[in-house]
Design a protein around this motif. Sequence first.
Motif, short mmCIF file in Angstrom:
data_model
loop_
_atom_site.label_atom_id
_atom_site.label_comp_id
_atom_site.label_asym_id
_atom_site.label_seq_id
_atom_site.Cartn_x
_atom_site.Cartn_y
_atom_site.Cartn_z
N ARG A 62 0.84 -1.21 0.00
CA ARG A 62 0.00 0.00 0.00
C ARG A 62 0.87 1.26 0.00
O ARG A 62 0.52 2.26 -0.60
N LEU A 63 2.03 1.19 0.66
CA LEU A 63 2.94 2.35 0.65
C LEU A 63 3.48 2.57 -0.76
O LEU A 63 3.63 3.70 -1.21
N ALA A 64 3.75 1.46 -1.46
CA ALA A 64 4.22 1.57 -2.86
C ALA A 64 3.13 2.21 -3.72
O ALA A 64 3.43 2.99 -4.62
N TYR B 50 -16.21 -2.54 -2.19
CA TYR B 50 -15.56 -2.79 -0.89
C TYR B 50 -16.51 -2.54 0.29
O TYR B 50 -16.42 -3.21 1.31
N ILE B 51 -17.42 -1.57 0.14
CA ILE B 51 -18.40 -1.32 1.22
C ILE B 51 -19.29 -2.56 1.38
O ILE B 51 -19.51 -3.03 2.50
N GLY B 120 -9.44 -5.49 7.31
CA GLY B 120 -8.32 -4.55 7.14
C GLY B 120 -7.91 -4.42 5.68
O GLY B 120 -7.67 -3.31 5.18
N GLU B 121 -7.84 -5.56 4.98
CA GLU B 121 -7.44 -5.54 3.57
C GLU B 121 -8.49 -4.82 2.71
O GLU B 121 -8.14 -4.03 1.83
N ALA B 122 -9.76 -5.09 3.00
CA ALA B 122 -10.83 -4.45 2.22
C ALA B 122 -10.83 -2.93 2.47
O ALA B 122 -10.94 -2.15 1.51
N ILE B 123 -10.65 -2.52 3.72
CA ILE B 123 -10.61 -1.08 4.04
C ILE B 123 -9.44 -0.41 3.32
O ILE B 123 -9.56 0.67 2.74
N ALA B 124 -8.28 -1.08 3.37
CA ALA B 124 -7.07 -0.51 2.75
C ALA B 124 -7.24 -0.39 1.23
O ALA B 124 -6.89 0.64 0.63
N TYR B 125 -7.80 -1.43 0.59
CA TYR B 125 -8.00 -1.37 -0.87
C TYR B 125 -9.02 -0.29 -1.23
O TYR B 125 -8.87 0.40 -2.25
N SER B 130 -9.59 4.53 -4.17
CA SER B 130 -10.21 5.86 -4.21
C SER B 130 -9.13 6.91 -4.53
O SER B 130 -9.37 7.86 -5.29
N GLY B 131 -7.93 6.71 -3.98
CA GLY B 131 -6.80 7.61 -4.26
C GLY B 131 -6.40 7.59 -5.73
O GLY B 131 -5.94 8.61 -6.26
N TYR B 132 -6.55 6.45 -6.39
CA TYR B 132 -6.22 6.36 -7.82
C TYR B 132 -7.29 7.00 -8.70
O TYR B 132 -6.99 7.51 -9.78
N TRP B 133 -8.56 6.93 -8.25
CA TRP B 133 -9.66 7.49 -9.06
C TRP B 133 -9.69 9.01 -9.04
O TRP B 133 -10.01 9.66 -10.03
#
Lengths: 106, 144
Positions: A62-64, B50-51, B120-125, B130-133
């Motif tokens: 995720r950092l990457a 993811y929600i 945790g993985e779902a929240i992180a993804y 969202s950051g990429y969109w």
Amino acid sequence: MAFDINEVVAQMLGAIKDTVKDNWNIVKDGANGYFQDHKSRLELFASLRLQKQISQKFFESRLADEEKILESELHSIAIITKAIAQKAANAAIDIFQSAVTKALGL
Amino acid sequence: MTRVIPVRKLSAFLSLVFMLTSCKVMLVPQYSAELENQIANTAKSTDKLYIDMMDTPVNERTYHAFSERYNDIEVEINSIQLKNEARPKNGDFLVIIKNLKDAFAEAKKYHKEHKILSDGEAIAYQATLSGYWKPLYIAEKALK
């Protein structure tokens, strides 16, 4: 019809200045928003890692991603600034064109 | 006395007038309302994936249960990429879309390989994608 080049150039510069000034906040707000987003995500990932909800490997991936997101954001800011430059240049060209058209009596 | 203007001079004059009245600077692609909507809707579908996943009990959160939705989103990203490839001055957009496409493919592959995603993985993804969109959406809106 007289064609005063100094007056036309002054108007063109004024149009460029106004367009850039009116749109500068878009760049500033965009960059600030991106910075806040990175901060929030890094806090979230750190908290998930500390609570052992994600593995070290997943955390590092995720950092990457953050580096890649930053790359996308810089391209996005490039698009915003180019769009502003385009608007400013075209506003100046419009003024020049209408001055020439007027002087030619077209 | 009537003054005759040579045809060559007249056509040069008309060409100059045409050049002056048609000259426009183009540094970025033309705004597309269709693309803006498609980007907003697909970003929303990614978020909802993811929600909904987090609303599903962990043992039912299999890749198979969500594969169709992953594929639908992937198809939309490919369509956004194709439409951008056809636009002039598209260099910056293509980089943003490639980063998004790679990230989504990685998230899909991770789920497929690990069968089930933890909270945790779902929240992180959800946060990462969202950051990429966002840069893509903001860039398209800036073309207005």
